[in-house]
Design an enzyme around this catalytic site. Structure first.
Site, PDB file in Angstrom:
ATOM      1  N   TYR A 147      49.870 -65.896  98.891  1.00  0.00           N
ATOM      2  CA  TYR A 147      49.893 -65.590  97.456  1.00  0.00           C
ATOM      3  C   TYR A 147      48.806 -66.370  96.707  1.00  0.00           C
ATOM      4  O   TYR A 147      48.033 -65.773  95.947  1.00  0.00           O
ATOM      5  CB  TYR A 147      51.275 -65.865  96.870  1.00  0.00           C
ATOM      6  N   GLU A 154      41.652 -62.568  93.464  1.00  0.00           N
ATOM      7  CA  GLU A 154      41.693 -61.639  92.338  1.00  0.00           C
ATOM      8  C   GLU A 154      40.987 -62.225  91.113  1.00  0.00           C
ATOM      9  O   GLU A 154      40.130 -61.577  90.498  1.00  0.00           O
ATOM     10  CB  GLU A 154      43.155 -61.311  91.977  1.00  0.00           C
TER      11      GLU A 154
END
Length: 221
Positions: A147, A154
């Site tokens: 994560y 991102e």
């Protein structure tokens, strides 16, 4: 009627999860193969079509949450799916200049491993009523590293795309126009980056809570 609906739901989710498993496995295979043979600069070109298809299919998961087909709350599903779709379509697809960045490789690997584990886990659960203990552990433990890696990728891609967003003016609406409305895609990207600040810890905390609950339940059984 309830029994028929339950059976149809189960069949649908089995098919959905295993199709997405194979889709993400293809993305992972192509990404790893390309990284070995050509480097990170070529990863996006190799995975573009299956990546777009697999990630766009996640739109259905918002519908699943809203209609109660799955128990995942829409407050957890919506931000995760939305951010990924934004990076997939709004950044990588829309701005070719960013596709050779090294963050593309880490993004694709993080996403694909996460989804291979997740879809196979739910595929087993729907098909057989249980998932192997090792898969349960992977489902609720690998996110601890994947994560942060995915979120960093991102954010890194959005940040590095900012100059191209500003220079191109793509998707921006300038005044004057017949709608008397303006929209700046560059500032929209800055706003989205701002959402990552409270959103990422919130989602990570939610996943930690789910991990504790799932692993504790597994130990007691």
């Amino acid at each position: 009627m309830a029994g028929i609906f339950s059976s149809l739901r189960r069949i649908y989710l089995i098919v959905y999860n295993w199709i997405l498993f194979f889709g993400w496995f293809q993305v992972f295979y192509l990404a790893v193969k390309t990284l070995k043979q050509s480097g990170h600069q070529s990863v996006y070109a190799a995975v573009e079509k299956p990546l777009i298809l697999a990630q766009s299919a996640a739109l259905l998961e918002i519908l699943h949450s809203l209609t109660g087909i799955v128990r995942s709350p829409v407050t957890a599903t919506l931000p995760q799916v939305s951010s990924r779709l934004y990076v997939t379509w709004g950044i990588l697809y829309s701005f070719p200049e960013i596709r050779t960045h090294f963050f593309v490789g880490s993004l694709v690997i993080s996403w694909s491993i996460t989804e291979i584990i997740r879809y196979s886990f739910f595929g087993f659960k729907e098909a057989f009523g249980f998932a192997p203990s090792w898969l349960l552990w992977l489902r609720y433990s690998t996110f601890l590293l994947l994560y942060p890696a995915g979120i960093t990728s991102e954010v890194g891609l959005i940040y590095n795309a900012l100059p191209y967003l500003r220079e191109s003016g793509k998707y921006s609406i300038r005044m004057p126009n017949k709608w008397n409305f303006s929209f700046d895609y560059y500032y929209n990207a800055l706003l989205i980056l701002g959402f990552y600040v409270p959103g990422s810890p919130h989602l990570y905390g939610y996943m930690l809570g789910q991990r504790k609950k799932a692993l504790s339940k597994a130990k007691s059984e």
